[in-house]
Structures are given as C-alpha cells and as structure tokens.
Design an enzyme around this catalytic site. Structure first.
Site, mmCIF file in Angstrom:
data_model
loop_
_atom_site.group_PDB
_atom_site.id
_atom_site.type_symbol
_atom_site.label_atom_id
_atom_site.label_comp_id
_atom_site.label_asym_id
_atom_site.label_seq_id
_atom_site.Cartn_x
_atom_site.Cartn_y
_atom_site.Cartn_z
ATOM 1 N N ASP A 44 0.827 -1.223 0.000
ATOM 2 C CA ASP A 44 0.000 0.000 0.000
ATOM 3 C C ASP A 44 0.855 1.265 0.000
ATOM 4 O O ASP A 44 0.337 2.367 0.152
ATOM 5 C CB ASP A 44 -0.942 -0.004 1.214
ATOM 6 C CG ASP A 44 -0.192 -0.108 2.534
ATOM 7 O OD1 ASP A 44 1.056 -0.051 2.511
ATOM 8 O OD2 ASP A 44 -0.845 -0.245 3.586
ATOM 9 N N GLU A 72 2.805 2.439 2.140
ATOM 10 C CA GLU A 72 3.134 3.075 3.416
ATOM 11 C C GLU A 72 4.633 2.939 3.630
ATOM 12 O O GLU A 72 5.266 2.019 3.111
ATOM 13 C CB GLU A 72 2.355 2.402 4.559
ATOM 14 C CG GLU A 72 0.920 2.874 4.603
ATOM 15 C CD GLU A 72 0.154 2.374 5.823
ATOM 16 O OE1 GLU A 72 0.730 1.648 6.643
ATOM 17 O OE2 GLU A 72 -1.040 2.711 5.920
ATOM 18 N N ARG A 92 7.657 28.241 -0.107
ATOM 19 C CA ARG A 92 7.262 29.417 -0.888
ATOM 20 C C ARG A 92 5.855 29.899 -0.551
ATOM 21 O O ARG A 92 5.507 31.031 -0.812
ATOM 22 C CB ARG A 92 7.453 29.145 -2.386
ATOM 23 C CG ARG A 92 8.944 29.138 -2.746
ATOM 24 C CD ARG A 92 9.185 28.914 -4.207
ATOM 25 N NE ARG A 92 8.790 27.572 -4.609
ATOM 26 C CZ ARG A 92 8.741 27.159 -5.863
ATOM 27 N NH1 ARG A 92 9.057 27.990 -6.830
ATOM 28 N NH2 ARG A 92 8.394 25.927 -6.163
ATOM 29 N N ASP A 143 15.481 38.185 -10.103
ATOM 30 C CA ASP A 143 14.394 38.981 -9.516
ATOM 31 C C ASP A 143 14.896 39.653 -8.234
ATOM 32 O O ASP A 143 16.026 39.411 -7.794
ATOM 33 C CB ASP A 143 13.141 38.123 -9.268
ATOM 34 C CG ASP A 143 13.405 36.929 -8.365
ATOM 35 O OD1 ASP A 143 14.282 37.029 -7.486
ATOM 36 O OD2 ASP A 143 12.736 35.895 -8.534
ATOM 37 N N LYS A 170 11.198 40.655 -12.059
ATOM 38 C CA LYS A 170 10.392 39.546 -12.595
ATOM 39 C C LYS A 170 8.929 39.712 -12.189
ATOM 40 O O LYS A 170 8.647 40.157 -11.087
ATOM 41 C CB LYS A 170 10.924 38.229 -12.020
ATOM 42 C CG LYS A 170 10.122 36.995 -12.399
ATOM 43 C CD LYS A 170 10.764 35.729 -11.844
ATOM 44 C CE LYS A 170 10.304 35.416 -10.445
ATOM 45 N NZ LYS A 170 10.914 34.206 -9.893
ATOM 46 N N ARG A 211 5.628 37.276 -11.912
ATOM 47 C CA ARG A 211 5.154 35.901 -12.065
ATOM 48 C C ARG A 211 3.710 35.913 -12.553
ATOM 49 O O ARG A 211 2.846 36.543 -11.948
ATOM 50 C CB ARG A 211 5.269 35.129 -10.737
ATOM 51 C CG ARG A 211 4.836 33.696 -10.893
ATOM 52 C CD ARG A 211 5.320 32.789 -9.781
ATOM 53 N NE ARG A 211 6.745 32.448 -9.809
ATOM 54 C CZ ARG A 211 7.288 31.578 -10.644
ATOM 55 N NH1 ARG A 211 6.550 30.962 -11.560
ATOM 56 N NH2 ARG A 211 8.574 31.307 -10.589
ATOM 57 N N ASP A 216 20.091 31.972 -8.036
ATOM 58 C CA ASP A 216 18.779 32.029 -7.392
ATOM 59 C C ASP A 216 18.771 31.017 -6.253
ATOM 60 O O ASP A 216 19.641 30.138 -6.194
ATOM 61 C CB ASP A 216 17.686 31.697 -8.424
ATOM 62 C CG ASP A 216 16.347 32.366 -8.077
ATOM 63 O OD1 ASP A 216 16.199 32.850 -6.946
ATOM 64 O OD2 ASP A 216 15.461 32.392 -8.951
HETATM 65 C C1 R5P Z 1 11.102 32.833 -6.250
HETATM 66 O O1 R5P Z 1 11.042 33.899 -5.646
HETATM 67 C C2 R5P Z 1 12.318 31.992 -6.187
HETATM 68 O O2 R5P Z 1 13.409 32.702 -5.717
HETATM 69 C C3 R5P Z 1 12.660 31.408 -7.548
HETATM 70 O O3 R5P Z 1 12.955 32.449 -8.438
HETATM 71 C C4 R5P Z 1 11.534 30.589 -8.094
HETATM 72 O O4 R5P Z 1 11.118 29.668 -7.148
HETATM 73 C C5 R5P Z 1 11.928 29.886 -9.356
HETATM 74 O O5 R5P Z 1 10.840 29.161 -9.822
HETATM 75 P P1 R5P Z 1 10.793 28.604 -11.291
HETATM 76 O O6 R5P Z 1 12.050 27.825 -11.514
HETATM 77 O O7 R5P Z 1 9.572 27.734 -11.280
HETATM 78 O O8 R5P Z 1 10.663 29.750 -12.221
#
Ligand code: R5P
Length: 286
Positions: A38, A40, A95, A165, A188, A190, A214
């Site tokens: 299952d 688990e 996040r 960003d 950036k 989103r 990043d």
């Molecule tokens: C967002 O603020 C994070 O610092 C990354 O820029 C973000 O998680 C990147 O996500 P993805 O690869 O889906 O564009």
C-alpha cells in the site's frame, strides 16, 4: 555525535557526517523487499543512539519525504538520544510562507509546527523568507547556501553575477562580493507557476560570461527567460546556479539555453556539484 539521513538526503548525510566527524547511522527503509504494497513507509535505525547528540537530515520534498522524516524522528526519539537536531536542507512548501489569498493555508507554518515535534533545534538552508524560522517554536537557524555556490563558481571566469528577480538580489550580491565580480539584478513578474515575465534591461554582457543565481530552480521558467534575454544581448557563456535544484517536470530540459546548470546537494540531482555540508556543520557545532 551521530547522523541519521533520510532517503531524500543520502549524499548530504555522508558529507555532513564527514564534516562533523560523526558516525552515519544506517537506516533500513523497507521491512520486506519491495516495501509495503500500500506504499506506506517504514524506517528502522541500525545503530545505538542512547545519550547521543543526533542530527537528522532530510529535505521535505517530495511529499513522501515528509512522512519519512516524521518516522525517522520518532525512531530516533525511541532510542533515547541526548538531543535531536533536525536539518532540513530543502524546506518544501516554503514558498507558501504566508496567506496570499483568503482561505489559503500558510503551508510553511503548517509544516514547521509539525516537523518540530520531538526535535530540540532546527537548521534550514537558504530558506525562502526569514519569517519561516519564526514558525518554529524550537530554536531555528538558517544557513546560506551561497558560499557553496561561490566556492564552485570561483573556478569560472565570470564577468557578472545576476539575480533574476528582487528576491534573489541579496544572493547575487553575496556571490558577487565573494568572487569580487560585478553583480546586478532584474525585475520579474510571475504570471503563474509555469510562466514569468522578465522586464527588459540592457546589460553590458556582449561576449561576457554571466552566472544567474537564485535560491530555487523549480519549473525553470525564471532562469529560462533570463537566459533567453542574456543570449539575445550577446552573452558568451551563461551559467545558472541555485541552492535548491527542484527541477520539476523536466526543468533541466527548459534550461537548454544555459551552458551549464549547477546546484548544491540540498536536493540530489544531476546538477548537484557542490555541498552545503561545511556550512551546516559549522552551524551545528556552534
Ligand atoms: C522565487 O522567488 C524563487 O526565488 C525562484 O525564483 C523561483 O522559485 C523559481 O521558480 P521557477 O524555476 O519555477 O521559475
């Protein structure tokens, strides 16, 4: 000191034990060959932990690792250790660190409150927002993964370190200063979890080598869009470096416009080239 590594952090577990001069405790993850029908999960520690300081290391991604971590901490507690120190190299759900829309869960808080059960302290790595540490009632510290990225990039002849960003601006600054290389950042927007827009910015990068840094690469759209812009402006070589290589839904394919993609070992992936173990160990030994 003993280290117990979950199946989400096998290589980091080995590195961390080495850095700490500690024993890595073998763990069995299947009671019978093939596991439970299952699906688990199961854990069994193969070592003596009585009166020991025990470091449990496990990233909380994907979701099965969360259950496994809860079981690991329970098994460690059953062994009567002196202290349990939890290391969460990649904190999945970080996040969603606040409520963006009415009715939403504060996912990072929900996890923090549950994962702290049975542990005496927590260490995270390059957590998305400082407020996440306050969601733990137990002492919690964050370790930056950027020195590890800097260690790796030292071997490259970079002209610019770039944040895609504003959230990543501090990372570009940190890495740029370590390498003594110029750094800059972009803006950036989103659109959704798979789409971003990067505001046009003219950069002096023709014929130059650039590293985009990043904290997380997830779907990869942030890095892909940034790399596209750099390529259009004549960059000679584009590297993408992140602490947490989630690489969801074949993200590495979307990063073909990068000449290389580098991540740390907070999540094991083909891009994991550098370990955050030295920084974690230094914090645990403080
Ligand atoms: C967002 O603020 C994070 O610092 C990354 O820029 C973000 O998680 C990147 O996500 P993805 O690869 O889906 O564009």
């Amino acid at each position: 000191m003993k280290v117990v590594a979950g199946s989400g952090s096998p290589t980091l577990g080995v590195q961390l034990a080495r850095e700490l001069g500690a024993d890595l405790v073998p763990v069995t993850f299947e009671k019978h060959l093939g596991g439970f029908p299952d699906r688990e999960q199961y854990v069994r520690l193969q070592g003596e932990l009585r009166d020991e300081d025990v470091v449990v290391v496990q990233s909380t991604h994907p979701d099965e690792r969360i259950v496994e971590l809860i079981l690991l901490v329970d098994a460690v507690r059953e062994s009567n250790p002196r202290r349990v120190m939890l290391v969460i190299p990649y904190f999945g759900y970080q996040r969603q660190d606040r409520k963006f829309e009415p009715g939403e869960a504060v996912s990072a808080r929900a996890l923090a409150k549950r994962l702290q059960v049975g542990v005496d302290s927590v260490v995270t790595v390059s957590v998305h927002a400082a407020r996440i540490l306050h969601y733990f009632d137990t002492p919690a510290k964050d370790v930056s993964g950027m020195p590890a990225i800097g260690r790796y990039l030292r071997g490259e002849r970079l002209d610019l370190v770039l944040a895609p960003d504003q959230n990543a601006r501090r990372f570009a600054k940190e890495v740029g200063e370590v390498l003594d290389v110029e750094w800059d950042s972009l803006e950036k927007k989103r659109i959704d979890s798979r789409t971003v827009e990067i505001a046009a910015k003219s950069l002096d990068i023709k014929g130059r080598q650039v590293a985009i840094v990043d904290d997380v690469i997830s779907y990869g759209s942030t890095i892909a869009k940034t790399a596209e812009m750099l390529r259009d402006q004549g960059a000679k070589r584009i590297l993408a470096a992140c602490v947490h290589g989630v690489f969801a839904a074949n993200a590495l394919e979307r990063l073909r416009s990068c000449d290389d993609v580098i991540a740390t070992d907070t999540l094991p992936s083909p891009a994991s080239r550098v370990s955050v173990a030295p920084e974690i160990a230094a914090t645990l030994l403080q």
